[in-house]
Design a protein around this motif. Structure first.
Motif, mmCIF file in Angstrom:
data_model
loop_
_atom_site.group_PDB
_atom_site.id
_atom_site.type_symbol
_atom_site.label_atom_id
_atom_site.label_comp_id
_atom_site.label_asym_id
_atom_site.label_seq_id
_atom_site.Cartn_x
_atom_site.Cartn_y
_atom_site.Cartn_z
ATOM 1 N N ASP A 1 0.708 -1.123 -0.037
ATOM 2 C CA ASP A 1 -0.101 0.050 0.053
ATOM 3 C C ASP A 1 0.809 1.244 -0.124
ATOM 4 N N LEU A 2 1.186 1.740 -1.283
ATOM 5 C CA LEU A 2 2.103 2.871 -1.400
ATOM 6 C C LEU A 2 1.520 4.033 -0.876
ATOM 7 N N ASP A 3 0.472 4.297 -1.134
ATOM 8 C CA ASP A 3 -0.142 5.560 -0.499
ATOM 9 C C ASP A 3 -0.979 5.529 0.543
ATOM 10 N N ASN A 4 -1.115 4.348 1.253
ATOM 11 C CA ASN A 4 -1.734 4.210 2.423
ATOM 12 C C ASN A 4 -3.378 4.638 2.524
ATOM 13 N N ASP A 5 -4.009 4.243 1.425
ATOM 14 C CA ASP A 5 -5.203 4.547 0.898
ATOM 15 C C ASP A 5 -6.004 3.413 1.389
ATOM 16 N N GLY A 6 -5.534 2.211 1.812
ATOM 17 C CA GLY A 6 -6.379 0.992 2.264
ATOM 18 C C GLY A 6 -6.495 0.035 1.243
ATOM 19 N N ASP A 7 -5.832 0.116 -0.019
ATOM 20 C CA ASP A 7 -5.832 -0.982 -0.905
ATOM 21 C C ASP A 7 -4.157 -1.203 -1.366
ATOM 22 N N LEU A 8 -3.958 -2.250 -2.190
ATOM 23 C CA LEU A 8 -2.878 -2.600 -2.558
ATOM 24 C C LEU A 8 -2.352 -2.116 -3.772
ATOM 25 N N ASP A 9 -1.119 -1.512 -3.873
ATOM 26 C CA ASP A 9 -0.745 -1.271 -5.230
ATOM 27 C C ASP A 9 0.525 -2.022 -5.533
ATOM 28 N N LEU A 10 0.896 -1.826 -6.647
ATOM 29 C CA LEU A 10 1.786 -2.865 -7.390
ATOM 30 C C LEU A 10 2.942 -2.355 -7.861
ATOM 31 N N ALA A 11 4.230 -2.761 -7.416
ATOM 32 C CA ALA A 11 5.273 -2.367 -8.154
ATOM 33 C C ALA A 11 6.042 -3.220 -8.966
ATOM 34 N N PHE A 12 6.463 -2.633 -10.210
ATOM 35 C CA PHE A 12 7.163 -3.438 -11.120
ATOM 36 C C PHE A 12 8.805 -3.142 -11.162
ATOM 37 N N GLY A 13 9.555 -4.055 -10.845
ATOM 38 C CA GLY A 13 11.145 -3.651 -11.174
ATOM 39 C C GLY A 13 11.428 -4.231 -12.461
ATOM 40 N N THR A 14 11.967 -3.188 -13.312
ATOM 41 C CA THR A 14 12.031 -3.585 -14.937
ATOM 42 C C THR A 14 13.717 -3.316 -14.958
#
Length: 464
Positions: free
Chosen positions: A205-218
């Protein structure tokens, strides 16, 4: 062995995968087996194993093992581990037709059994639904055969209580499959819309809004898919999305300061500065490894960020290896002081651990920069380390460190009251092309015991 002490599974490319048992003073695995390098289980034939994962796949409380294999005509397998007899190896039918590069396990169809997803680098990936240890290929899910998938990650992206599936691909758009349960469990994918070579995926949860965000390492940077589920907008916060299906945007206020344009090998979320938001550890090829600190700083605001333009600011940099690259990163509290320390698994160079001094043992955390320029530990040998994993091997309450190496023995370093011992506590007898390692408490012909818990695990990436 049911001792509550962790045992080690090693998946190898070009050699037989193995399980090593932790040393016991007594019990079904004998005494000192892991210190002598003798495995308690070895695959019948050499594998081309890219990933391993522990999980309970049948009614027996013993932990079973998944081997994701990518060799020609070599199926991926489940090693079912009964409590009173030797393991039974079950082929995942049809998986010999794909090159499985990664695996994720979780209950996808809602029957409380762990299902298996195999990520295929050279064709369509596959979902195997589990019914009491019998696995059936779900032909209703047909992802594109043109995808080259090297990363998988399961998480509940839409807050409806089931697991959704993220795909990281080579030279193509990454994708999210929203779990519907029932017929056609995973319908058409939500695409990231950005073509990239993804080497690692991480939910947080990158922005702490209660849902899960996704990071892609490219291979050139890190991309973010910010989840617009926004459950905090609901009255009283139900956990469900305000939009269904949730939408993701890669054009967000989050950015790197300074800009990040590097060859990413691995990423890991962790609250390194203990301020309530997730920071990001980044392994880089050809440059210094680093930690980016999240300026969301929820603080007194609870949900959401206290700043309107949060960023990931470059916080710590660690000296680049003289040779080789960092293949894996892992957070863990080495010294038991309440903050996260960082392990770097490197090839052609010693692996390293950097200590975080933001918190003091039994004291408070000051949120100030806490990593020294010099590592507090480096591995005894210069190995080609592709995978590392923290785990409490000896049951003394601190984290020990296992290294999986390529064309060299695997090694285990023991933590002695907050300090990793310089010399190895265990070295495998074989030198194999290890690509994946995983801790789990494996039973060895031991009766079932009450109080065991179902285990779930997923391997989200395979460093390239």
């Amino acid at each position: 062995d049911g001792s509550r002490i962790l045992d080690l599974a090693v998946g190898s490319d070009g050699a037989a995968s193995q399980v090593f048992c932790a040393p016991l003073t007594a019990g079904p695995c004998g005494t000192g087996q892991i210190s002598s390098g003798q495995p308690i289980w070895t695959a019948a034939i050499p594998d081309a194993t890219s990933a391993v994962a522990w999980g309970q796949f049948d009614a027996n409380p013993a932990l079973d093992l998944v081997l994701a294999n990518n060799g020609s005509n070599k199926p991926s397998q489940v090693v079912l581990n009964p409590a009173s007899a030797g393991p039974t190896v079950v082929d995942l039918v049809g998986s010999d037709m794909i090159a499985a590069d990664t695996v994720a396990i979780g209950n996808l169809d809602g029957n409380n059994e762990l299902d298996i997803v195999l990520g295929n680098r050279n064709g369509a990936s596959r979902l195997y639904l589990n019914a009491a240890g019998t696995f059936t290929h779900d032909t209703t899910w047909q992802p594109s055969a043109s995808l080259q998938t090297t990363s998988l990650a399961l998480a509940d992206a839409d807050g409806d209580g089931d697991l959704d599936l993220a795909f990281g691909n080579v030279g193509q758009s990454s994708q999210l499959y929203q779990n519907q349960r029932g017929p056609g469990i995973l319908p058409a994918a939500i695409s990231s819309g950005v073509n990239s070579t993804t080497r690692d995926l991480a939910w947080g949860d990158l922005d702490n809004d209660g849902d899960l965000d996704l990071a892609f390492g490219t291979g050139s940077s890190i991309l973010f898919a910010l989840n617009q589920c926004n459950p905090s907008n609901d009255n009283g916060y139900t956990g469900l999305c305000t939009t269904n299906p949730p939408t993701f945007t890669t054009a967000s206020s989050f950015s790197f300061n300074p800009a990040l344009n590097l060859n990413i090998q691995a990423i890991a979320w962790g609250d390194a500065d203990n301020d309530g938001d997730l920071d990001l550890a980044v392994a880089v090829a050809g440059a210094s490894d680093r930690i980016y600190r999240n300026t969301c700083n929820p603080g007194a605001v609870g949900r959401g960020c206290s700043t309107t333009q949060p960023q990931l600011e470059l916080w710590q940099q660690f000296a680049a290896p003289v040779a080789g690259r960092t293949r894996d990163v892992a957070w863990g509290d080495l010294d038991g002081d309440g903050d996260l320390d960082l392990a770097l698994g490197r090839d052609d160079s010693p692996s390293l651990v950097y200590a975080n001094s933001i918190c003091t043992p039994g004291g408070s955390c000051n949120h100030a920069p806490g990593f020294a320029a010099e590592a507090v530990w480096q591995s005894e040998a210069t190995d080609d380390t592709f995978a590392l994993a923290w785990g409490d091997l000896d049951g003394d309450g601190d984290l020990d460190l296992a290294l999986g190496n390529s064309a060299q023995p695997g090694r285990l370093y023991r933590n002695d009251q907050g300090t990793l011992v310089a010399s190895t506590a265990w070295v495998s007898l074989a030198s194999t092309e290890t690509r994946s390692i995983a801790w789990g408490d494996m039973r060895c012909r031991r009766p079932a015991r009450s109080g065991d818990r179902r285990h779930r695990s997923s391997l989200a990436h395979l460093p390239q």
